[in-house]
Enzyme design. Structure first.
Site, PDB file in Angstrom:
ATOM      1  N   LYS A  54     -54.826 -15.091  -3.580  1.00 31.24           N
ATOM      2  CA  LYS A  54     -54.988 -16.148  -4.217  1.00 31.24           C
ATOM      3  C   LYS A  54     -55.938 -15.872  -5.529  1.00 31.24           C
ATOM      4  O   LYS A  54     -55.489 -16.248  -6.649  1.00 31.24           O
ATOM      5  CB  LYS A  54     -55.727 -17.428  -3.608  1.00 31.24           C
ATOM      6  CG  LYS A  54     -54.465 -18.215  -2.732  1.00 31.24           C
ATOM      7  CD  LYS A  54     -55.422 -19.168  -1.761  1.00 31.24           C
ATOM      8  CE  LYS A  54     -54.129 -19.536  -0.613  1.00 31.24           C
ATOM      9  NZ  LYS A  54     -55.248 -20.476   0.434  1.00 31.24           N
ATOM     10  N   GLN A  98     -60.511 -22.854   2.324  1.00 28.59           N
ATOM     11  CA  GLN A  98     -59.624 -22.027   3.336  1.00 28.59           C
ATOM     12  C   GLN A  98     -59.743 -22.545   4.679  1.00 28.59           C
ATOM     13  O   GLN A  98     -60.844 -22.823   5.455  1.00 28.59           O
ATOM     14  CB  GLN A  98     -59.644 -20.419   3.106  1.00 28.59           C
ATOM     15  CG  GLN A  98     -58.931 -19.719   3.963  1.00 28.59           C
ATOM     16  CD  GLN A  98     -57.419 -19.879   3.403  1.00 28.59           C
ATOM     17  OE1 GLN A  98     -57.239 -20.057   2.143  1.00 28.59           O
ATOM     18  NE2 GLN A  98     -56.293 -19.790   4.105  1.00 28.59           N
ATOM     19  N   ASP A 121     -55.179 -28.283  -3.105  1.00 29.21           N
ATOM     20  CA  ASP A 121     -54.423 -28.253  -1.637  1.00 29.21           C
ATOM     21  C   ASP A 121     -53.743 -29.311  -1.608  1.00 29.21           C
ATOM     22  O   ASP A 121     -52.838 -29.448  -0.762  1.00 29.21           O
ATOM     23  CB  ASP A 121     -55.466 -27.972  -0.572  1.00 29.21           C
ATOM     24  CG  ASP A 121     -55.595 -26.652  -0.167  1.00 29.21           C
ATOM     25  OD1 ASP A 121     -54.432 -26.007  -0.094  1.00 29.21           O
ATOM     26  OD2 ASP A 121     -56.625 -26.145   0.214  1.00 29.21           O
TER      27      ASP A 121
END
Ligand code: GUN
Length: 295
Positions: A54, A98, A121
């Protein structure tokens, strides 16, 4: 029939190139450089790979990447304090914590503390609710990528029979909402669904997001259907090595389907591209600018 392979790697690269162009225009015209903060707690090897990938995609697109690696003993209060600091930082347009988090931390407390405008997200209940009610929202990256892949095969998904296997908050539920937004007729199947193969055979569009290696067999697929495989499962391979397989038995399925994503090289690269797309969208929204015209 042998299915067309949907090349997520190339489609993802093209998408990332378009995002990089828009990012350059945003910084030239408005002096804004989108920034993404990625927070990793602990040393889970798979998570470390995701985070590195990422961060590289972010810098490749001309954005700023802020990596925060915290020890696995980090307390909930410490992580919450970091999230609040990132919420208040004007150079940070997107925040990604994460998952999974260590057991001493309640992930819903952390996810709910992220500013919904920075929630790349799309996991905050505010974004989930906005997606469900058809309002503009930051939407979860994997389902977003799945729909973009399906739309490379079909210009319109309107009226198509879509079956989503899996009802997680990260993939299955938001994917169903996105497909409804595309005017598909959506069925969400799960572990309690009766006669799953028969349900799947109704699908023009079949999305597998269960995390069970090669569960979906060739005879579950309607001839000519489009199959999008979200699974990434590591299984024993030859010579004591491991290999990655999806939730779909690929060789069986490609003999029946019209189009199918491979694993790896299907949905995975699209998820990464959508993380940076959401960072760009968040930066534009924060500045009161219109949505970037990319997808
Ligand atoms: N862990 C596995 N998938 C994801 C994801 O899409 N976002 C985050 N934050 N963590 C994950």
């Amino acid at each position: 029939m042998t299915a067309t392979i949907i090349d997520g790697k190339t489609i993802g690269q093209n998408l990332r190139a378009r995002i990089a162009e828009e990012t350059a225009a945003l910084s030239q015209q408005h002096g804004i450089v989108p920034g993404l903060a990625v927070v990793l707690v602990g040393t889970d090897p798979a998570s470390e790979v995701y985070v590195r990938t990422k961060s590289k995609a972010v810098t490749d697109a001309g954005m700023r990447s802020f990596d925060h690696k915290l020890p696995k003993e980090t307390s909930q209060a410490e992580l919450l304090a970091l999230v609040q600091k990132l919420n208040a930082d004007p150079t940070v347009h997107g925040i990604l914590v994460q998952l999974p988090l260590p057991s001493q931390i309640d992930s819903s407390v952390i996810l709910n503390a992220i500013d919904p405008g920075k929630d790349v997200d799309g996991f905050h209940p505010m974004n989930a609710g906005r997606l469900a009610t058809g309002l503009p929202a930051l939407v979860p990256c994997t389902p977003f990528g799945c729909v973009l892949l399906a739309k490379t095969v079909h210009t319109s998904l309107a009226g198509m029979d879509a079956v989503v296997i899996g009802r997680s908050n990260i993939v299955g539920k938001p994917l169903a909402q996105l497909l409804l937004g595309e005017n598909a007729t959506v069925t969400v199947a799960h572990s309690k669904t009766r006669n799953l193969p028969e349900v799947c055979r109704r699908a023009d569009l079949l999305f597998a997001a269960v995390g069970r290696p090669e569960m979906v067999r060739g005879d579950w697929i309607r001839p000519g259907a489009t199959v999008i495989d979200v699974g990434i499962n590591r299984v024993p391979g030859e010579g004591g090595k491991t290999r990655l397989v999806g939730d779909v038995a690929f060789e069986e399925a490609r003999a029946v389907a019209g189009a199918i994503t491979p694993v790896p090289g299907g949905v995975g690269p699209m998820t990464i591209a959508c993380v940076i797309l959401n960072t760009l969208r968040a930066a534009c929204a924060r500045a009161g600018l219109p949505e970037p015209k990319i997808s």
